[in-house]
Write a protein that holds these residues in place. Structure first.
Motif, PDB file in Angstrom:
ATOM      1  N   LYS A  36       0.829  -1.216   0.000  1.00 39.77           N
ATOM      2  CA  LYS A  36       0.000   0.000   0.000  1.00 39.77           C
ATOM      3  C   LYS A  36       0.859   1.261   0.000  1.00 39.77           C
ATOM      4  N   LEU A  37       1.963   1.215   0.781  1.00 42.71           N
ATOM      5  CA  LEU A  37       2.835   2.388   0.859  1.00 42.71           C
ATOM      6  C   LEU A  37       3.533   2.656  -0.461  1.00 42.71           C
ATOM      7  N   ASN A  38       3.862   1.592  -1.187  1.00 44.03           N
ATOM      8  CA  ASN A  38       4.486   1.792  -2.498  1.00 44.03           C
ATOM      9  C   ASN A  38       3.490   2.378  -3.490  1.00 44.03           C
ATOM     10  N   ILE A  39       2.208   2.022  -3.314  1.00 44.06           N
ATOM     11  CA  ILE A  39       1.173   2.601  -4.168  1.00 44.06           C
ATOM     12  C   ILE A  39       0.906   4.035  -3.746  1.00 44.06           C
ATOM     13  N   ASN A  40       0.869   4.258  -2.422  1.00 44.78           N
ATOM     14  CA  ASN A  40       0.590   5.600  -1.899  1.00 44.78           C
ATOM     15  C   ASN A  40       1.484   5.874  -0.696  1.00 44.78           C
ATOM     16  N   PRO A  41       2.610   6.584  -0.885  1.00 46.94           N
ATOM     17  CA  PRO A  41       3.549   6.834   0.219  1.00 46.94           C
ATOM     18  C   PRO A  41       2.964   7.707   1.321  1.00 46.94           C
ATOM     19  N   TYR A  42       1.763   8.266   1.101  1.00 44.28           N
ATOM     20  CA  TYR A  42       1.125   9.106   2.116  1.00 44.28           C
ATOM     21  C   TYR A  42       0.278   8.287   3.090  1.00 44.28           C
ATOM     22  N   MET A  43       0.253   6.970   2.917  1.00 39.91           N
ATOM     23  CA  MET A  43      -0.562   6.134   3.793  1.00 39.91           C
ATOM     24  C   MET A  43      -0.131   6.302   5.255  1.00 39.91           C
ATOM     25  N   TYR A  44      -1.109   6.414   6.153  1.00 37.86           N
ATOM     26  CA  TYR A  44      -0.839   6.520   7.582  1.00 37.86           C
ATOM     27  C   TYR A  44      -0.687   5.117   8.153  1.00 37.86           C
ATOM     28  N   THR A  45       0.433   4.844   8.831  1.00 32.32           N
ATOM     29  CA  THR A  45       0.727   3.496   9.327  1.00 32.32           C
ATOM     30  C   THR A  45       0.444   3.336  10.813  1.00 32.32           C
ATOM     31  N   GLY A  46      -0.025   4.388  11.464  1.00 37.07           N
ATOM     32  CA  GLY A  46      -0.348   4.281  12.886  1.00 37.07           C
ATOM     33  C   GLY A  46       0.740   4.788  13.805  1.00 37.07           C
ATOM     34  N   SER A  47       1.891   5.151  13.267  1.00 34.36           N
ATOM     35  CA  SER A  47       2.983   5.649  14.100  1.00 34.36           C
ATOM     36  C   SER A  47       2.798   7.137  14.379  1.00 34.36           C
ATOM     37  N   LEU A  48       3.686   7.705  15.216  1.00 38.26           N
ATOM     38  CA  LEU A  48       3.608   9.129  15.555  1.00 38.26           C
ATOM     39  C   LEU A  48       3.802   9.968  14.297  1.00 38.26           C
ATOM     40  N   VAL A  49       2.922  10.919  14.096  1.00 33.87           N
ATOM     41  CA  VAL A  49       2.977  11.770  12.908  1.00 33.87           C
ATOM     42  C   VAL A  49       4.022  12.870  13.127  1.00 33.87           C
ATOM     43  N   PRO A  50       4.976  13.031  12.214  1.00 33.17           N
ATOM     44  CA  PRO A  50       5.976  14.082  12.376  1.00 33.17           C
ATOM     45  C   PRO A  50       5.333  15.473  12.367  1.00 33.17           C
ATOM     46  N   TYR A  51       5.977  16.403  13.067  1.00 38.64           N
ATOM     47  CA  TYR A  51       5.487  17.783  13.084  1.00 38.64           C
ATOM     48  C   TYR A  51       5.441  18.305  11.647  1.00 38.64           C
ATOM     49  N   GLY A  52       4.361  18.980  11.298  1.00 40.26           N
ATOM     50  CA  GLY A  52       4.209  19.485   9.927  1.00 40.26           C
ATOM     51  C   GLY A  52       3.306  18.629   9.071  1.00 40.26           C
ATOM     52  N   ILE A 106      -6.890  -1.598  -0.697  1.00 37.39           N
ATOM     53  CA  ILE A 106      -5.595  -1.187  -1.232  1.00 37.39           C
ATOM     54  C   ILE A 106      -5.428   0.332  -1.122  1.00 37.39           C
ATOM     55  N   PRO A 107      -6.467   1.131  -1.474  1.00 35.55           N
ATOM     56  CA  PRO A 107      -6.346   2.540  -1.109  1.00 35.55           C
ATOM     57  C   PRO A 107      -6.401   2.620   0.419  1.00 35.55           C
ATOM     58  N   ALA A 108      -5.391   3.251   1.042  1.00 41.52           N
ATOM     59  CA  ALA A 108      -5.301   3.285   2.499  1.00 41.52           C
ATOM     60  C   ALA A 108      -6.515   3.956   3.116  1.00 41.52           C
ATOM     61  N   ARG A 109      -6.876   3.524   4.322  1.00 41.22           N
ATOM     62  CA  ARG A 109      -8.027   4.106   5.015  1.00 41.22           C
ATOM     63  C   ARG A 109      -7.746   5.554   5.402  1.00 41.22           C
ATOM     64  N   LYS A 110      -6.518   5.802   5.906  1.00 43.65           N
ATOM     65  CA  LYS A 110      -6.153   7.156   6.316  1.00 43.65           C
ATOM     66  C   LYS A 110      -4.848   7.563   5.658  1.00 43.65           C
ATOM     67  N   LEU A 111      -4.688   8.842   5.451  1.00 43.17           N
ATOM     68  CA  LEU A 111      -3.494   9.380   4.801  1.00 43.17           C
ATOM     69  C   LEU A 111      -2.786  10.369   5.726  1.00 43.17           C
ATOM     70  N   MET A 112      -1.476  10.425   5.599  1.00 43.38           N
ATOM     71  CA  MET A 112      -0.685  11.413   6.323  1.00 43.38           C
ATOM     72  C   MET A 112      -0.242  12.465   5.307  1.00 43.38           C
ATOM     73  N   VAL A 113      -0.763  13.666   5.438  1.00 44.82           N
ATOM     74  CA  VAL A 113      -0.503  14.712   4.448  1.00 44.82           C
ATOM     75  C   VAL A 113       0.116  15.925   5.129  1.00 44.82           C
ATOM     76  N   VAL A 114       0.657  16.803   4.313  1.00 35.70           N
ATOM     77  CA  VAL A 114       1.297  18.022   4.827  1.00 35.70           C
ATOM     78  C   VAL A 114       0.246  18.935   5.450  1.00 35.70           C
ATOM     79  N   ASP A 115       0.530  19.400   6.661  1.00 35.64           N
ATOM     80  CA  ASP A 115      -0.303  20.399   7.340  1.00 35.64           C
ATOM     81  C   ASP A 115       0.284  21.759   6.990  1.00 35.64           C
ATOM     82  N   GLU A 116      -0.384  22.495   6.100  1.00 37.75           N
ATOM     83  CA  GLU A 116       0.194  23.706   5.533  1.00 37.75           C
ATOM     84  C   GLU A 116       0.619  24.722   6.591  1.00 37.75           C
ATOM     85  N   SER A 117      -0.186  24.886   7.651  1.00 39.04           N
ATOM     86  CA  SER A 117       0.153  25.875   8.674  1.00 39.04           C
ATOM     87  C   SER A 117       1.418  25.466   9.447  1.00 39.04           C
TER      88      SER A 117
END
Length: 573
Positions: A148-164, A180-191
């Motif tokens: 899933k991560l190779n298909i979508n590197p933004y997939m959230y894996t359950g670990s601590l989300v980095p600042y930003g 196969i499309p991940a349930r949750k995504l980890m994306v850039v927080d613009e602020s």
């Protein structure tokens, strides 16, 4: 009197449900007219050794209950060490409680009895199966996540989300069966991404990590754990490649993400961080060129400490950074050494060593060793590339077969096989990228080893320039005190060479580099010397005539007179 029961239930993750196990335990007690005293439960991996629930279970005695009931053996543990599982069961029995597993109610392990051979074999087989099942689950989860991560590197894996970054629901998620499309995504927080860019800019402008943390805290910013920033959290942020679009999972590189920090700023920031580790700023009054390289034998760093004499004059010593910890000081009795002895002594020895042909020879040998490793890694890349080609050929065959067959069952089978082959290719490509990164690191090490400048450029250097030389050539410097006045300075180089300096700080003392044939035993804190017994003729010589003797500081003074190698007048001039 009705039998008293303690139930035990465990699941590995928050997503799993404890209730099913609890229902089975309650039903068993009800059907057998037993009293259920308590159900001990916990959501924790069975591979974890120190679990609160197990500790609580092992604290139960016959005064509290008569029997422990568990749904199945894997609930007790999925550890690979089967002996640990048997010991847990045996401890419960010794506490005066029977043990029963609901997947085999015909067998009750009776209190105060030893497990017989058949019991041990049966439980060992079950424990081994449970451990193997855990490995399979882990492998499936890892492979599934990696695909899933190779298909979508933004997939959230359950670990601590980095600042930003932040976690959002994936709008393309289609349910558990086709996830196969991940349930949750980890994306850039613009602020928060702007905060990250601000932090990088402070570091790029020459602000130290500590001062950067202070500036950020003044703005009221908090880490992802809602704590104030510190030097360490800033350093981790600067070194985290995810801000440069590079994400890793289980040691494997993933496809690129959006970059909060562009390549140029990222690379410059890494240099700034390494300089931050050396010193606080170029105008720092009490600069330590060995910072990050000089250590106490206990493993902690030696740091500059200001001392004041009776006449009011000041000087600096290099002592263990845990010096002010009274409890730790009882363990670490290594005395310090004055900085005006240590620093010029190290520089004198390093400079002299770099001019020796032995250093060049050793460097050539180390470079050859690293090149051999690189060759092996390149061969591994060739093997993986060949494997990728094989999988791609199979993918091509399956792709063609899918277009030719008309049977629905076969089409689905070929499609599943194609996805499996595709995942294998992706995993192998990630491995190749990792090996290439490894090769780059080894080549960088070769560049560092070869980059040292010689005679004309090793004179009249500033402390900052000396620090740069140290970072290139030294592995570490350790001061081993024999007593308050005597000790050994051991300088270790990246190419494997070593300098040993005997320091006597009494009024008639000396600073003496020992011959290169001497070595240092860090365990005994003694100097090791190879001695050859005198022979009447060459023909009588044998390996048994060679002795490796060790000398403490006092023994060294009695046997070798280290003052013959004294360089104190050159060092302290």
């Amino acid at each position: 009197m009705r039998k008293r029961i303690i139930g035990y239930a465990r699941v590995s993750t928050e997503k799993q449900d404890l209730e099913r196990q609890k229902i089975l335990i309650r039903e068993y007690c009800s059907n057998n007219n037993y009293d259920l005293v308590k159900i001990i439960s916990e959501k924790v991996s069975g591979a974890k050794k120190d679990r609160e629930s197990i500790n609580e279970l092992l604290a139960i005695t016959k005064e509290t209950a008569d029997m422990v009931v568990v749904s199945e053996l894997s609930r007790i543990s999925r550890e690979k060490e089967c002996l640990a599982v048997l010991n847990t069961i045996n401890d419960i029995l010794e506490n005066g409680l029977d043990v029963l597993f609901l997947d085999d109610t015909s067998k009750v392990y009776s209190a105060y009895t030893e497990l017989d051979v058949i019991d041990i074999i049966t439980l060992t087989v079950k424990a081994h199966s449970a451990a193997e099942e855990r490995d399979k689950i882990t492998a499936r989860m890892r492979t599934g996540k990696l695909t899933k991560l190779n298909i979508n590197p933004y997939m959230y894996t359950g670990s601590l989300v980095p600042y930003g970054f932040k976690v959002i629901d994936n709008p393309d998620y289609k349910g558990q069966k086709s996830n196969i499309p991940a349930r949750k995504l980890m994306v850039v927080d613009e602020s928060k991404a702007k905060d990250v860019q601000f932090i990088y800019q402070l570091v790029l402008n020459g602000t130290t990590l500590r001062d950067t943390a202070e500036e950020v805290n003044k703005l009221g910013l908090k880490t992802q754990l809602n704590k104030p920033f510190c030097e360490t959290s800033i350093s981790k942020m600067i070194k985290n490649p995810i801000y440069n679009g590079r994400r890793r999972f289980k040691g494997l590189n993933l496809p690129l993400m959006d970059k909060i920090i562009p390549d140029h700023d990222w690379n410059r920031a890494q240099i700034c961080v390494s300089q931050n580790q050396l010193f606080k700023g170029k105008a720092t009054k009490n600069f330590n060129p060995l910072k990050g390289l000089v250590f106490c034998p206990c493993g902690y760093a030696l740091m500059l400490h200001k001392m004041i004499r009776k006449d009011g004059s000041r000087y600096f010593t290099m002592t263990c950074c845990k010096k002010n910890d009274k409890e730790y000081r009882k363990k670490c009795r290594n005395s310090g050494i004055v900085s005006h002895v240590l620093l010029p002594t190290v520089w004198k020895c390093v400079k002299d060593t770099l001019l020796l042909s032995e250093y060049t020879t050793k460097t050539t040998s180390e470079v050859h060793r690293i090149n051999s490793i690189i060759e092996g890694l390149e061969d591994r890349i060739s093997e993986l590339t060949g494997a990728i080609d094989s999988h791609k050929k199979e993918m091509a065959r399956l792709s063609k077969a899918i277009t030719l067959v008309t049977v629905k069952g076969l089409i689905e089978q070929y499609e599943n096989e194609y996805v499996t082959e595709e995942a294998k290719v992706a995993e192998l490509e990630v491995k190749i990228n990792n090996i290439q990164d490894e090769i780059s690191n080894y080549k960088a090490n070769i560049t560092k080893i070869n980059s040292i400048t010689y005679n004309s450029q090793l004179v009249n250097l500033t402390d900052q320039e000396k620090a740069s030389v140290y970072q290139k050539v030294l592995s570490k410097v350790v001061y081993y005190s024999s007593d308050y006045f005597r000790g050994f300075i051991v300088i270790s180089y990246k190419n494997g060479l070593e300098n040993i300096i005997a320091v006597n700080k009494t009024t008639s003392g000396y600073i003496s580099p020992l011959p290169s044939s001497f070595s240092f035993n860090v365990d005994t804190r003694k100097v090791r010397v190879t001695i050859t017994k005198k022979q009447t003729s060459i023909k009588e010589f044998s390996l048994s005539d060679i002795e490796n003797l060790e000398y403490s500081f006092k023994e060294l003074e009695l046997n070798f007179n280290p003052k013959q190698w004294d360089i104190q007048s050159q060092v302290l001039q």
